[in-house]
Design an enzyme around this catalytic site. Structure first.
Site, PDB file in Angstrom:
ATOM      1  N   MET A 153      -0.741 -12.483  18.932  1.00 46.89           N
ATOM      2  CA  MET A 153      -0.095 -13.509  18.108  1.00 46.89           C
ATOM      3  C   MET A 153      -1.080 -14.136  17.118  1.00 46.89           C
ATOM      4  O   MET A 153      -0.753 -14.319  15.951  1.00 46.89           O
ATOM      5  CB  MET A 153       0.525 -14.576  19.002  1.00 46.89           C
ATOM      6  N   LYS A 166      10.701 -15.850  -6.568  1.00 49.18           N
ATOM      7  CA  LYS A 166      11.436 -16.119  -5.324  1.00 49.18           C
ATOM      8  C   LYS A 166      10.499 -15.914  -4.130  1.00 49.18           C
ATOM      9  O   LYS A 166       9.413 -15.337  -4.288  1.00 49.18           O
ATOM     10  CB  LYS A 166      12.658 -15.200  -5.238  1.00 49.18           C
ATOM     11  N   TYR A 216      -3.963  -6.261  24.955  1.00 50.74           N
ATOM     12  CA  TYR A 216      -2.804  -6.140  25.837  1.00 50.74           C
ATOM     13  C   TYR A 216      -2.549  -4.689  26.223  1.00 50.74           C
ATOM     14  O   TYR A 216      -2.520  -3.806  25.382  1.00 50.74           O
ATOM     15  CB  TYR A 216      -1.554  -6.674  25.137  1.00 50.74           C
ATOM     16  N   ARG A 276      25.977  -5.405  -4.531  1.00 46.41           N
ATOM     17  CA  ARG A 276      25.547  -6.620  -3.833  1.00 46.41           C
ATOM     18  C   ARG A 276      26.245  -7.786  -4.513  1.00 46.41           C
ATOM     19  O   ARG A 276      27.444  -7.973  -4.318  1.00 46.41           O
ATOM     20  CB  ARG A 276      24.011  -6.695  -3.916  1.00 46.41           C
TER      21      ARG A 276
HETATM   22  C1  LIG Z   1      13.647  -9.553  -6.696  1.00 45.75           C
HETATM   23  C2  LIG Z   1      14.440  -9.257  -7.911  1.00 45.75           C
HETATM   24  C3  LIG Z   1      13.788  -8.866  -9.085  1.00 45.75           C
HETATM   25  C4  LIG Z   1      12.304  -8.566  -9.152  1.00 45.75           C
HETATM   26  O1  LIG Z   1      12.060  -7.291  -8.617  1.00 45.75           O
HETATM   27  P1  LIG Z   1      10.603  -6.622  -8.753  1.00 45.75           P
HETATM   28  O2  LIG Z   1      10.808  -5.247  -8.252  1.00 45.75           O
HETATM   29  O3  LIG Z   1       9.710  -7.423  -7.883  1.00 45.75           O
HETATM   30  O4  LIG Z   1      10.235  -6.702 -10.182  1.00 45.75           O
HETATM   31  C5  LIG Z   1      14.538  -8.728 -10.231  1.00 45.75           C
HETATM   32  N1  LIG Z   1      15.876  -8.944 -10.217  1.00 45.75           N
HETATM   33  C6  LIG Z   1      16.536  -9.284  -9.096  1.00 45.75           C
HETATM   34  C7  LIG Z   1      17.996  -9.509  -9.150  1.00 45.75           C
HETATM   35  C8  LIG Z   1      15.841  -9.448  -7.899  1.00 45.75           C
HETATM   36  O5  LIG Z   1      16.513  -9.786  -6.793  1.00 45.75           O
END
Ligand SMILES: *Cc1c(COP(=O)(O)O)cnc(C)c1O
Length: 382
Positions: free
Chosen positions: A305, A35, A257, A133
């Site tokens: 920046m 992701k 700055y 969640r």
């Molecule tokens: C991001 C995520 C992971 C991976 O987590 P890591 O700590 O990077 O291994 C696994 N499961 C879910 C549901 C996540 O959101």
């Protein structure tokens, strides 16, 4: 080229995957979490290298990422660990992408959409065992499964949950979550693909491997440094920038700055073409280090920046165009994302995912390495 760039070492990624695989049972599936553009590393090249190394399952947060990955990897299994809208059921089916069911209503809506298409949608049931969640509450799983069964249109092929906290020294809450997950599984059909552990859980608790482990951060080389962990991995990404100016300055010279830094002695200030717009956190102002000429140099003045300034000392022989390292190694020195994250009071995940998506990412050591890339590796990048 004056803009900073990233170098992602795909051979090190393969080493990390091998280290992980060597430490887990051979029938435990690695679900590589890619992701957020593979935690800033670039999703498609990273996933392709992992697939070449035998990884079958990939997880992303959004459907659009899964569609992009499907185009690159026609044969792997894709899981969306976020919320997919029921109106996207057709995409899920045609692209063979597995969604998670995040609650009872969501499952029914997905089922409706699939039935309307005259099909049955495979999905993994997300169980909330304490993260609070996404997911069906663990003690409502039995009821939800019955409702889905009666509705038709949805086929549960897997079940998963996610730990809120994994600390080897305080395992109580994780243990509680694993128990709730097992209780929920007892109400589901046998033979589902079950997965619970993210990186930290897999590192320290082999008993929670289930059928697969969802691994993100450790495969990018962070979080697996403790000697007690089951496996060890190394960072695969370096971030480099060019020196665009070097100036000799007297003592009591104000830098940046609001002049938040004043030199104590005559020295040289190097200006680098990188700033917070590129992902270099502003909290590193007057606090971070960079590597120039094989030495650690303090970032002085405020991060702006698109530029930062570093005190390279009065005697350094640094030229315009020299390479500076923001994350990575130079000479005997190294700065990794966990060092930056501590200064910024965040986690390496955020440092990595903040790397601007438009930065050039160079992929080093792809499997079939052409001679020109080898020249590059042994030349300018040594
Ligand atoms: C991001 C995520 C992971 C991976 O987590 P890591 O700590 O990077 O291994 C696994 N499961 C879910 C549901 C996540 O959101």
């Amino acid at each position: 080229m004056n803009r900073s760039w990233l170098e992602v070492n795909l051979e090190q990624l393969r080493n990390n995957i091998r280290a992980l695989r060597a430490s887990i049972p051979s029938d435990t599936e690695i679900i590589f979490v890619v992701k957020a553009d593979a935690y800033g590393h670039g999703m498609v090249p990273v996933a392709k290298a992992a697939a070449e190394e035998g990884v079958r399952w990939f997880a992303v947060a959004y459907l659009e990422s899964a569609v992009k990955l499907r185009a690159a990897l026609p044969d792997v299994d894709l899981l969306v660990i976020g919320h997919v809208l029921p109106e996207n059921a057709e995409t899920l089916l045609t692209q063979r992408i597995t969604p998670i069911v995040t609650d009872c209503e969501h499952g029914l809506a997905l089922a409706d959409a699939a039935r309307e298409l005259g099909q049955t949608l495979p999905a993994h049931l997300k169980v909330d065992t304490g993260m609070g969640r996404l997911g069906v509450q663990w003690d409502e799983v039995a009821g939800a499964a019955k409702v889905f069964e009666e509705a038709g249109g949805l086929e549960l092929t897997g079940a998963c949950s996610h730990f809120a906290k994994v600390e080897p020294k305080e395992p109580a809450s994780a243990l509680e979550q694993s128990k709730k997950f097992n209780e929920a599984l007892a109400h589901l059909p046998e033979g589902l693909f079950t997965h619970l552990s993210s990186s930290r859980a897999a590192l320290f608790f082999p008993e929670w491997d289930f059928d697969g482990i969802r691994q993100g951060i450790v495969l990018y080389g962070y979080g697996a440094g403790e000697p007690e962990g089951r496996f060890h991995t190394k960072p695969i990404l370096q971030w480099k920038a060019r020196v665009v100016q070097v100036k000799s300055v007297p003592a009591d010279f104000a830098v940046g700055y609001y002049g938040t830094y004043r030199t104590e002695y005559p020295t040289q200030i190097a200006t680098l073409a990188v700033g917070y717009a590129d992902g270099y956190n502003r909290a590193l102002s007057n606090r971070g280090d960079v590597l120039i000429g094989g030495k650690r140099c303090a970032v002085v003045g405020r991060v702006s920046m698109n530029w930062i300034t570093a005190d390279i000392g009065p005697d350094a022989d640094v030229q315009v165009g020299d390479e500076a390292v923001l994350i990575g190694e130079q000479g005997d020195e190294a700065i990794w994302a966990n060092e930056l994250s501590k200064i910024c009071r965040t986690i390496p995940y955020e440092i990595l995912t903040s790397l601007n998506a438009s930065l050039e990412r160079k992929y080093l050591q792809p499997r079939s390495t052409p001679a020109t890339v080898l020249d590059f590796l042994h030349g300018t990048c040594s």
